[in-house]
Design a protein around this motif. Structure first.
Motif, PDB file in Angstrom:
ATOM      1  N   CYS A  85       0.836  -1.203   0.000  1.00 45.44           N
ATOM      2  CA  CYS A  85       0.000   0.000   0.000  1.00 45.44           C
ATOM      3  C   CYS A  85       0.871   1.254   0.000  1.00 45.44           C
ATOM      4  O   CYS A  85       1.839   1.347   0.761  1.00 45.44           O
ATOM      5  N   ASN A 145      -5.397   5.698   2.338  1.00 45.57           N
ATOM      6  CA  ASN A 145      -6.786   5.559   1.879  1.00 45.57           C
ATOM      7  C   ASN A 145      -6.897   4.752   0.592  1.00 45.57           C
ATOM      8  O   ASN A 145      -7.895   4.813  -0.111  1.00 45.57           O
ATOM      9  N   GLU A 146      -5.872   3.971   0.287  1.00 48.09           N
ATOM     10  CA  GLU A 146      -5.864   3.181  -0.939  1.00 48.09           C
ATOM     11  C   GLU A 146      -6.539   1.823  -0.724  1.00 48.09           C
ATOM     12  O   GLU A 146      -6.456   1.238   0.351  1.00 48.09           O
ATOM     13  N   THR A 147      -7.227   1.344  -1.760  1.00 52.39           N
ATOM     14  CA  THR A 147      -7.735  -0.024  -1.775  1.00 52.39           C
ATOM     15  C   THR A 147      -6.829  -0.844  -2.689  1.00 52.39           C
ATOM     16  O   THR A 147      -6.678  -0.529  -3.870  1.00 52.39           O
ATOM     17  N   THR A 148      -6.216  -1.871  -2.122  1.00 52.00           N
ATOM     18  CA  THR A 148      -5.223  -2.661  -2.841  1.00 52.00           C
ATOM     19  C   THR A 148      -5.586  -4.133  -2.796  1.00 52.00           C
ATOM     20  O   THR A 148      -5.921  -4.665  -1.739  1.00 52.00           O
ATOM     21  N   ILE A 150      -6.236  -8.339   0.638  1.00 49.63           N
ATOM     22  CA  ILE A 150      -7.007  -7.155   0.268  1.00 49.63           C
ATOM     23  C   ILE A 150      -6.935  -6.152   1.413  1.00 49.63           C
ATOM     24  O   ILE A 150      -7.185  -6.502   2.570  1.00 49.63           O
ATOM     25  N   VAL A 170      -8.248  -2.249   2.536  1.00 45.23           N
ATOM     26  CA  VAL A 170      -9.144  -1.133   2.257  1.00 45.23           C
ATOM     27  C   VAL A 170      -8.919  -0.069   3.325  1.00 45.23           C
ATOM     28  O   VAL A 170      -9.089  -0.327   4.520  1.00 45.23           O
ATOM     29  N   ASN A 171      -8.496   1.111   2.890  1.00 44.91           N
ATOM     30  CA  ASN A 171      -8.244   2.225   3.818  1.00 44.91           C
ATOM     31  C   ASN A 171      -7.325   1.810   4.968  1.00 44.91           C
ATOM     32  O   ASN A 171      -7.562   2.145   6.130  1.00 44.91           O
ATOM     33  N   VAL A 225     -14.328  -5.736  -5.395  1.00 44.42           N
ATOM     34  CA  VAL A 225     -13.609  -4.845  -4.482  1.00 44.42           C
ATOM     35  C   VAL A 225     -13.409  -3.452  -5.065  1.00 44.42           C
ATOM     36  O   VAL A 225     -13.350  -2.466  -4.329  1.00 44.42           O
ATOM     37  N   PRO A 239     -10.612  -2.021  -6.620  1.00 46.81           N
ATOM     38  CA  PRO A 239      -9.409  -1.444  -6.010  1.00 46.81           C
ATOM     39  C   PRO A 239      -8.783  -0.340  -6.855  1.00 46.81           C
ATOM     40  O   PRO A 239      -9.055  -0.208  -8.047  1.00 46.81           O
ATOM     41  N   ASN A 240      -7.921   0.447  -6.211  1.00 46.52           N
ATOM     42  CA  ASN A 240      -7.072   1.385  -6.938  1.00 46.52           C
ATOM     43  C   ASN A 240      -5.981   0.644  -7.692  1.00 46.52           C
ATOM     44  O   ASN A 240      -5.636   1.020  -8.819  1.00 46.52           O
TER      45      ASN A 240
END
Length: 391
Positions: free
Chosen positions: A200, A204-207, A220, A222-223, A314, A316-317
């Motif tokens: 990450c 605040n990234e979703t990976t 996974i 999230v934030n 999901v 994701p970014n």
């Protein structure tokens, strides 16, 4: 004087632990800045700063710009000399590393092993390496230990659950072995989930992180929060059913994703070409051997098709590929191509699909972050101060 922006979730700090969290998050603040940011009374703030100073949790650092009176000093988190020990265990190799509190690796060593061997024959040699790496440092204080394993983990207890890859290990093998050597906080996590956190880039990234090595694992985030699931098995995508008449999986079913796209399945298919390890496959891929390339592209295409559902769910970014196989450039590119082909445009828009860090860097970084969160969580600091007061 410029007041550093404080994240909204950290403003209004009241307890010792939340105050320390605020100081850590901002990189340091003056007393005046802390008063303005927290709304605490001067007496309360100074009392809590004094307690944190006596606990060696903060220190007075460089002088700041004068504002008409004497120069104030920045209060910083005391991270000098504090280190985290990490054990990143894979199925065929492991990395032991000593890192500073920001995740910078100071010393590390990687060794080959077999994770399905008896627990003592795997863990004790690694513990000895950890001891040697710690002894090689000077003026350091060990604050915690992180261990990642290629199996589902109960994050609350650190116990391994459903240990398909390590069937001979007791559920508490890692916690018991490590705690018998060091009396510091311990974090045990699944390897792919640790890698996901390590990859990450922002809070605040979703990976979505997929480790393709001997097996296939997925993490996974999230934030900044790892999704673990009700029973610690979130991300166990290796056993997604992709073909009813596919090869037999070690779980007893046919057609699992792992039988098409894992490193072990690639070794089985390339064994006739003299490939007996993931490193040999990676070298052959780098050399452009056609048979190896064809098998890798086929495996990546199946994986990309399976991941399209995860990505759609999901949103994701970033989708990051890790592991010996996952970081092969054209393998990652084929996954990217298939995912973007299969998902709808609004999901594909802005999605980055990339190869991540090689080796165990992501897992080590993730473990360091998890240890820091556990050791310096506001509640943990508050309990430390209440339970062990300094007279």
């Amino acid at each position: 004087m410029t007041i550093e922006r404080v994240p909204a979730r950290l403003s209004g700090a009241t307890s010792h632990g939340h105050l320390l969290n605020l100081i850590r998050a901002t990189g340091g603040m003056s007393r005046q800045q802390l008063l303005a940011s927290t709304g605490m009374s001067r007496a309360t703030l100074y009392e809590r700063l004094e307690t944190l100073l006596r606990r060696n949790l903060i220190y007075e650092a460089e002088s700041m710009e004068a504002t008409g009176g004497r120069r104030s000093r920045k209060i910083r988190f005391e991270d000098r000399g504090r280190v985290v020990l990490s054990f990143a265990l894979g199925q065929t190799h492991a990395t032991v590393a000593v890192s500073d509190t920001n995740g910078r690796q100071l010393r590390s060593r990687s060794v080959e092993h077999r994770i399905n061997a008896p627990e003592d024959t795997v863990l004790q040699p690694l513990i000895r390496i950890g001891t040697e790496l710690l002894d090689a440092g000077t003026g350091e204080t060990l604050i915690g230990i992180g261990v990642s394993v290629p199996a589902p983990v109960d994050a609350g207890t650190g116990y391994v659950v459903h240990p398909t890859t390590i069937p001979e290990w007791e559920p508490d093998a890692v916690v018991t072995s490590v705690s018998s050597q060091w009396q510091v906080p311990i974090v045990v996590e699944n390897d792919a989930r640790a890698g996901a956190l390590g990859e990450c880039t922002t809070e605040n990234e979703t990976t979505v992180y997929v480790k393709v090595a001997t097996g296939i694992g997925c993490g996974i985030v999230v934030n900044g929060t790892i999704l673990r699931g009700a029973h610690g098995a979130a991300g166990d995508i290796g056993h997604i059913h992709v073909a009813s008449d596919g090869p037999l999986c070690r779980c007893g079913r046919r057609g699992c994703l792992a039988t098409f796209s894992s490193g072990s399945s690639l070794i089985d298919r390339l064994n006739s070409q003299g490939m007996t390890s993931l490193d040999e496959i990676a070298r052959a891929a780098e050399q452009g051997q056609p048979d190896v390339e064809a098998q890798l592209l086929s495996a990546a295409d199946v994986l990309g098709g399976a991941l399209a559902a995860t990505v759609t769910t999901v949103n994701p970014n970033r989708l990051v590929l890790g592991g010996t196989i996952g970081t092969i450039p054209y393998f990652a590119e084929q996954v990217r191509s298939r995912v973007l082909k299969d998902v709808v445009e609004r999901i594909a828009e802005g999605l980055l699909v990339v190869a991540g860090a090689t080796g165990d860097h992501a897992a080590v970084d993730g473990l360091t972050r998890l240890v820091m969160r556990k050791v310096f969580a506001p509640d943990a600091i508050d309990m430390l101060i209440v339970d062990y007061p300094i007279n």
